[in-house]
Scaffold this active site. Structure first.
Site, mmCIF file in Angstrom:
data_model
loop_
_atom_site.group_PDB
_atom_site.id
_atom_site.type_symbol
_atom_site.label_atom_id
_atom_site.label_comp_id
_atom_site.label_asym_id
_atom_site.label_seq_id
_atom_site.Cartn_x
_atom_site.Cartn_y
_atom_site.Cartn_z
ATOM 1 N N TRP A 251 82.007 17.389 72.463
ATOM 2 C CA TRP A 251 81.381 18.406 73.318
ATOM 3 C C TRP A 251 80.721 17.773 74.536
ATOM 4 C CZ3 TRP A 251 75.756 20.194 72.833
ATOM 5 C CH2 TRP A 251 74.935 19.162 72.373
ATOM 6 N N ASP A 252 80.543 16.450 74.525
ATOM 7 C CA ASP A 252 79.970 15.737 75.667
ATOM 8 C C ASP A 252 80.671 16.173 76.964
ATOM 9 O OD1 ASP A 252 79.669 14.379 73.192
ATOM 10 O OD2 ASP A 252 79.199 12.487 74.172
ATOM 11 N N GLU B 265 71.980 16.193 64.612
ATOM 12 C CA GLU B 265 72.832 15.817 63.472
ATOM 13 C C GLU B 265 72.067 15.180 62.318
ATOM 14 O OE1 GLU B 265 75.491 13.470 65.810
ATOM 15 O OE2 GLU B 265 76.854 15.139 66.197
ATOM 16 N N LYS C 51 67.187 14.665 66.035
ATOM 17 C CA LYS C 51 67.915 13.573 66.681
ATOM 18 C C LYS C 51 67.952 13.723 68.208
ATOM 19 C CE LYS C 51 72.465 11.334 66.606
ATOM 20 N NZ LYS C 51 73.791 11.354 65.990
ATOM 21 N N GLN C 52 68.201 14.947 68.667
ATOM 22 C CA GLN C 52 68.447 15.120 70.097
ATOM 23 C C GLN C 52 68.172 16.561 70.497
ATOM 24 O OE1 GLN C 52 72.733 14.500 68.875
ATOM 25 N NE2 GLN C 52 73.043 15.412 70.883
HETATM 26 O O1 IFM Z 1 78.668 14.108 70.799
HETATM 27 C C1 IFM Z 1 77.652 13.213 70.546
HETATM 28 C C2 IFM Z 1 76.754 13.796 69.478
HETATM 29 O O2 IFM Z 1 76.117 14.949 69.960
HETATM 30 C C3 IFM Z 1 75.692 12.812 69.054
HETATM 31 N N1 IFM Z 1 76.289 11.548 68.662
HETATM 32 C C4 IFM Z 1 77.079 10.958 69.726
HETATM 33 C C5 IFM Z 1 78.208 11.887 70.120
HETATM 34 C C6 IFM Z 1 79.067 11.236 71.209
HETATM 35 O O3 IFM Z 1 78.330 11.012 72.360
#
Ligand code: IFM
Length: 782
Positions: free
Chosen positions: A347-348, A486, A598-599
């Site tokens: 999805w990046d 995640e 995580k993010q």
């Molecule tokens: O797509 C991301 C994910 O959201 C978090 N881990 C790294 C992946 C690749 O950048």
């Protein structure tokens, strides 16, 4: 930003049309040799054009050079396919009086890499003193042509500084020999076709794709030259006089069976045609292509050299990663600069990188979305395999669109850990739908929307319609998913996923209504082909209205997923200032039971759906989630910078902007060796444009809401909007905005808390804040 020196290193002028930029802001310089950082440097200095990507290297013991071709993968085992490594071509082998010139023999007097971001050219300058006392200077450059994506150009200039003798230079292509410590893993499939006089030809196979390359080295036709071609090496030897300089140039053409039915013939013919036009002409075309691309994309930041440099570094890699001419490939999370995630696409691309292309090179954005169109059938198959309807895109995809996320990995304790993202991270389908809509709103590409865009929207909406379940509370729930955070797997009603699914369902209904109204023939065709039931759009809307979002009116907070607020509160400081990722330090299980995330998850929603809620809602959620975020993904800091800037928290915006800017440039996550973080680089661009400038789309143009960082005195960039090019410039003191339009038509520029202005082609308007609020737009000189 570290590792940036301030001069171009004094690379001598030569008779080429090429020399490195003299402005340090456009250069990335690596001085000296740092074996421990070699792999990381290879990523940072990678060159590319969206078709080819090249990690270059000095070929030392620690290096990991590679050339990749977009969309060409090998291997299919448990870990899924990975980007194929193209046969070696980078090595320049120099001998002086039959002794090999290496950094390991004698004394390195100077070694410098210099990446010219403005022209997409990597230079190397090297002075080596042999134990015999002989000093040889080499000045080399290489580039992957942006004007002719199948071309790699290389040049070596050799000077015998204090001796006369025999020098020999070899350039290799092919299966034999190693470069650095990497045996080309596809050697078994590489075949050197009998080199014909004056060129080396090579054929290789990656899975079922044929690859061919044709190489030719040129040099001034001095009588003392001797050309030989053996084992894929072109070698020239000559007797040099004291202080004499010689230059050798090389042209390499690469084709695959995806480009041509006979790639070897195509490569050979292309090489001949380029040679006939000349090396200089090929360089000039490349330089011009980069100039034009920068003209449509450069973000100028005045007052903060590090931010300016990081922004140019980001844009450089974004330009180098895309190929508007190929709609069957997309951009991997590390582009073509490294092997992390085996070159898989996530999805990046749609959420973090695509906006850059939408607003600076819409044709590249379209090509990236077409990859999702070409892989729609595999997304349908994935949905079906899991018992759903419509299309569920692969969390990680490669050449075919099949799900290629590995099922397990080795954990930090050496034990296997199950990877559930491929089964549960479903928001990607809504992310792609979001990207389709954003592209269409910014470009008004109705032909794309009527055909491919609408089909993606409908099929992804159908997925959510079958994925959501109506609970006893009569609300719609999406259970057992992973959201962007995640650290928490198998959760119910992840706010990000559900809100994006609502968007997906509503826009699918909107697009069908629009087509029925404005393009009845297209609507008819689509309805028949996809067998759209007349009741479907209404069903999507009512499902969207019933979807649980986790929003609590009383607090203004979204609960990240059902039960999140009940989790253990770990001191948020534990999430920060540790070199080791928090899930490794505290253990994945402990983190799973905690509120540490995580993010950006809910914060990402703020970035994407800003207008949907009042600023107070964004503020409340940012204040709640930001301190609990560990930024365990490179995607996180830039989105925090963006949202903090929109909220006017310039201190945090600055902190996160810097953190995002340094992910590759100072390797602050420790994993740049496996490629630059393309999503983070796209996020950095979004932070400046959507955050600091506050750009948002409107029906008649754009709105802005500038929040320049304290150190920025000026921010300026171009944006494409529906075929017009808008140039925006923001000054900090006094607050001033300038807007100019090129191309046909007009664009409305609206300012939050200020007036809007309709800017026509050729006009330049300015708006100033005299201290008591925004005044009036006035025509300004250009
Ligand atoms: O797509 C991301 C994910 O959201 C978090 N881990 C790294 C992946 C690749 O950048």
């Amino acid at each position: 930003v570290a590792h940036v020196a301030v001069s171009n290193g004094g690379i001598p002028a030569n008779d080429l049309v090429l020399s490195p930029c003299t402005d340090a802001g456009w250069l990335l310089i690596e001085e000296g040799l740092s074996p421990a950082r070699e792999r990381e440097i290879e990523s940072l200095l990678a060159i590319g054009n969206g078709y080819l990507g090249v990690r270059t290297s000095i070929g030392g013991r620690f290096s990991h050079p590679a050339t990749f071709i977009a969309g060409i993968y090998v291997g299919d085992g448990d870990l899924g396919p990975r980007l194929a490594v193209f046969p070696q071509w980078l090595n320049v082998a120099v001998t002086v009086e039959n002794e090999e010139l290496t950094v390991e023999t004698g004394r390195v007097l100077l070694h410098r890499w210099l990446l010219d971001l403005s022209k997409g050219v990597l230079w190397r300058e090297w002075r080596q003193q042999h134990p015999s006392g002989r000093i040889t200077r080499l000045t080399c450059f290489q580039l992957a042509s942006l004007a002719d994506r199948r071309l790699l150009l290389q040049s070596v200039t050799v000077t015998a500084e204090n001796y006369a003798g025999t020098i020999s230079v070899g350039m290799h292509l092919g299966p034999s020999g190693t470069h650095g410590n990497v045996e080309n893993v596809e050697h078994a499939d590489v075949e050197l076709v009998a080199a014909e006089p004056g060129a080396v030809l090579l054929r290789a196979v990656a899975k079922d794709v044929g690859i061919a390359a044709a190489s030719k080295m040129h040099g001034p036709g001095a009588a003392s030259w001797k050309d030989t071609i053996a084992n894929g090496e072109e070698r020239c030897s000559w007797k040099t006089a004291l202080g004499q300089t010689m230059r050798l140039d090389r042209i390499l053409a690469v084709f695959t069976s995806r480009d041509s039915a006979s790639p070897l013939t195509a490569a050979r013919q292309h090489l001949a045609a380029v040679c006939a036009r000349g090396f200089q002409a090929a360089i000039a075309d490349h330089v011009d292509a980069w100039r034009r691309r920068w003209d449509s994309a450069d973000v100028r930041i005045v007052g903060d050299k590090a931010a300016q440099h990081a922004m140019r570094f980001a844009i450089y890699h974004l330009i180098a990663a895309a190929n508007p001419a190929d709609e069957c490939v997309s951009i991997a999370s590390r582009g073509l600069t490294g092997e992390a995630y085996r070159g898989h696409v996530l999805w990046d691309t749609e959420i973090y990188m695509l906006p850059f292309y939408v607003f600076t090179a819409p044709e590249a954005a379209r090509a990236l979305l077409m990859y999702r169109c070409h892989t729609l059938d595999l997304a349908r198959r994935k949905a079906q395999a899991l018992g759903y309807q419509g299309a569920l895109y692969a969390w990680e995809s490669a050449d075919t669109g099949d799900e290629v996320t590995p099922q397990s990995a080795v954990g930090s304790d050496g034990r296997p850990v199950a990877i559930l993202t491929g089964q549960q991270e479903h928001h990607i389908s809504a992310d792609i739908a979001f990207a389709v809509w954003q592209y269409w709103r910014a470009t008004a590409d109705n032909a794309f929307m009527a055909a491919e865009g609408a089909e993606i929207l409908v099929e992804t909406a159908r997925f959510w319609a079958s994925r959501a379940q109506i609970g006893l509370d009569r609300l719609a729930h999406v259970r057992r998913v992973i959201g962007p955070d995640e650290y928490h797997e198998t959760v119910d009603d992840n706010a990000y996923t559900n809100v994006m699914a609502i968007f997906n369902l509503e826009r699918a209904a909107d697009v069908l209504a629009m087509l029925e109204r404005n393009r009845p023939d297209d609507w008819q065709r689509l309805s028949e082909r996809l067998r759209i039931d007349a009741k479907e759009p209404q069903a999507w809307r009512s499902l969207a209205a019933k979807m649980v979002t986790g929003f609590d009116r009383a607090t203004g907070l979204f609960e990240q997923f059902a039960g999140y607020f009940q989790l253990e509160e770990i001191d948020p400081a534990a999430a920060r200032n540790w070199a080791m990722p928090i899930d490794v330090r505290l253990g994945a299980e402990r983190v799973r039971r905690s509120r540490i995330i995580k993010q950006a998850d809910v914060v990402a929603l703020s970035a994407l759906r800003w207008k949907k809620w009042p600023v107070a809602v964004h503020e409340a959620n940012f204040r709640f989630y930001e301190p609990r975020t560990a930024h365990g993904s490179s995607l996180s800091p830039a989105i925090h910078a963006l949202v903090a800037a929109r909220l006017g928290d310039l201190h945090l915006a600055q902190t996160y902007f810097r953190q995002a800017a340094e992910i590759d440039l100072t390797n602050n996550m420790g994993n740049a060796a496996a490629g630059v973080h393309m999503g983070a680089l796209g996020g950095l661009w979004q932070a400046a444009v959507f955050g600091m400038a506050g750009v948002q789309l409107r029906e008649d143009g754009i709105s802005v809401d500038p929040h320049l960082l304290p150190s920025w005195s000026e921010l300026a960039f171009p944006l494409q909007w529906r075929g017009r090019r808008l140039r925006l410039r923001f000054e900090a003191q006094p607050r001033r905005i300038e807007a100019a339009v090129e191309g046909d038509g007009e664009v409305t520029v609206a300012v939050r808390d200020g007036p809007a202005c309709c800017v026509r082609s050729g006009q330049n308007f300015a708006l100033q804040d005299d201290g008591s609020g925004w005044g009036h737009w006035e025509e300004a000189g250009r």
